[in-house]
Scaffold this motif. Structure first.
Motif, mmCIF file in Angstrom:
data_model
loop_
_atom_site.group_PDB
_atom_site.id
_atom_site.type_symbol
_atom_site.label_atom_id
_atom_site.label_comp_id
_atom_site.label_asym_id
_atom_site.label_seq_id
_atom_site.Cartn_x
_atom_site.Cartn_y
_atom_site.Cartn_z
ATOM 1 N N PHE A 1 30.034 41.567 43.444
ATOM 2 C CA PHE A 1 30.292 40.073 44.693
ATOM 3 C C PHE A 1 29.778 38.683 44.135
ATOM 4 N N GLU A 2 28.479 38.715 43.931
ATOM 5 C CA GLU A 2 27.729 37.436 44.127
ATOM 6 C C GLU A 2 27.859 36.967 42.221
ATOM 7 N N ARG A 3 28.370 37.727 41.251
ATOM 8 C CA ARG A 3 29.095 36.422 40.180
ATOM 9 C C ARG A 3 30.371 36.672 40.638
ATOM 10 N N ALA A 4 30.766 36.555 41.386
ATOM 11 C CA ALA A 4 32.744 36.572 41.903
ATOM 12 C C ALA A 4 32.258 35.546 43.190
ATOM 13 N N ALA A 5 30.836 35.179 43.952
ATOM 14 C CA ALA A 5 31.466 33.805 44.722
ATOM 15 C C ALA A 5 30.848 32.507 43.896
ATOM 16 N N GLU A 6 29.833 33.213 42.756
ATOM 17 C CA GLU A 6 29.798 31.615 42.194
ATOM 18 C C GLU A 6 30.566 31.194 41.308
ATOM 19 N N LEU A 7 31.849 32.082 40.867
ATOM 20 C CA LEU A 7 32.533 31.236 40.309
ATOM 21 C C LEU A 7 34.162 30.743 40.916
ATOM 22 N N PHE A 8 34.550 32.226 42.369
ATOM 23 C CA PHE A 8 34.965 31.178 43.103
ATOM 24 C C PHE A 8 34.329 30.073 43.683
ATOM 25 N N GLY B 1 34.985 33.512 50.737
ATOM 26 C CA GLY B 1 34.607 34.816 52.027
ATOM 27 C C GLY B 1 34.603 35.712 51.591
ATOM 28 N N ALA B 2 36.368 35.872 51.284
ATOM 29 C CA ALA B 2 36.009 37.549 50.957
ATOM 30 C C ALA B 2 34.450 37.944 50.404
ATOM 31 N N ALA B 3 33.864 37.338 49.345
ATOM 32 C CA ALA B 3 32.950 37.898 48.334
ATOM 33 C C ALA B 3 31.920 37.492 49.075
ATOM 34 N N TYR B 4 31.188 36.552 49.797
ATOM 35 C CA TYR B 4 30.105 36.677 51.007
ATOM 36 C C TYR B 4 30.073 37.558 51.696
ATOM 37 N N ALA B 5 31.510 37.918 52.137
ATOM 38 C CA ALA B 5 31.368 39.112 52.974
ATOM 39 C C ALA B 5 31.188 40.565 52.178
ATOM 40 N N ASN B 6 31.803 40.588 51.947
ATOM 41 C CA ASN B 6 31.104 42.213 51.024
ATOM 42 C C ASN B 6 29.713 42.034 50.153
ATOM 43 N N LEU B 7 28.593 40.744 50.519
ATOM 44 C CA LEU B 7 27.756 40.781 49.690
ATOM 45 C C LEU B 7 27.251 40.616 51.159
ATOM 46 N N GLY B 8 27.351 40.652 52.205
ATOM 47 C CA GLY B 8 26.545 40.460 53.683
ATOM 48 C C GLY B 8 25.907 39.282 53.767
#
Length: 183
Positions: A130-137, A158-165
Motif C-alpha cells: 500500500f505504501e508503494r500504491a499510494a506513492e504511485l497513485f 484514499g483507499a491505499a492510505y486507509a489500508n495503511l492506517g
C-alpha cells in the motif's frame, strides 16, 4: 571509447536496472551489437551480462560507473535515451510496466507514463504494497488531466492510505476525489 560503444554504455547506464541486451541494442538503433562492443565493455569492467544471448540482462558493473556516465550527459540526451528505452521495451516486453512508467516519465512523456503508473499502482495495491500504491497513485493523479479520471485516482489513493492506517491522509484524498468529481 568509440562513439557507438560509448552510446551503448550510455543506454545501459540510463536504464538504471538490468535490461535485456536486445532492448539496449534496439534503443541504440541496431538489431544486434557487434560482439566486440559488449566484449570490450565487459573486458574493461564497465558492464556485466548474465549470459551471452540477446535476451540476457546487461547492467553497469557498478553504480559508480552508472553515476559517472549519467553525470557526464546533458539532460536532453538522458531524456532521449529514456524515450528510446521505453519504446524498445514496449516492443519487446510490454509487461514490464514498472520499467515503462519510469522511463516514459523520465523521457518527459507524462501521458504515456500515466497508463503504466496506474497499472503499477493497481498491481501494488493487489499485492498489499500500500505504501508503494499510494506513492504511485499520487504521481498518477498529478499527471492526469481529465477531472473524472483524476477523481478515481484520488479515490484509489484514499483507499491505499486507509489500508495503511493513515486516516487523515485518506480523508484528504477522498475529499480531493469529491472535488474533482464535481468538476
Amino acid at each position: 571509447l568509440p562513439k557507438r560503444v560509448q552510446g551503448v554504455l550510455e543506454v545501459i547506464a540510463v536504464a538504471g536496472d538490468p535490461v535485456p541486451l536486445r532492448v539496449v541494442m534496439d534503443a541504440v538503433g541496431g538489431d544486434a551489437a557487434p560482439a566486440e562492443w559488449i566484449t570490450r565493455l565487459r573486458s574493461e569492467h564497465l558492464v556485466r551480462q548474465d549470459g551471452r544471448s540477446p535476451e540476457d540482462d546487461v547492467n553497469t558493473y557498478h553504480d559508480r560507473i552508472r553515476e559517472s556516465v549519467i553525470g557526464g550527459m546533458a539532460p536532453k540526451r538522458r531524456g532521449e535515451i529514456h524515450g528510446w528505452l521505453a519504446e524498445a521495451m514496449q516492443r519487446f516486453d510490454p509487461e514490464r510496466v514498472d520499467f515503462l512508467a519510469k522511463h516514459w516519465q523520465a523521457a518527459g512523456e507524462p501521458a504515456k507514463a500515466l497508463q503504466y503508473l496506474v497499472a503499477v499502482a493497481e498491481r501494488a495495491a493487489r499485492q498489499l504494497a500500500f505504501e508503494r500504491a499510494a506513492e504511485l497513485f499520487g504521481q498518477a493523479a498529478e499527471l492526469e488531466t481529465d477531472p473524472q479520471a483524476r477523481s478515481g485516482l484520488w479515490e484509489s489513493l484514499g483507499a491505499a492510505y486507509a489500508n495503511l492506517g493513515r486516516l487523515q491522509d485518506a480523508a484528504e484524498a477522498y475529499l480531493q476525489a469529491a472535488e474533482e468529481a464535481e468538476e
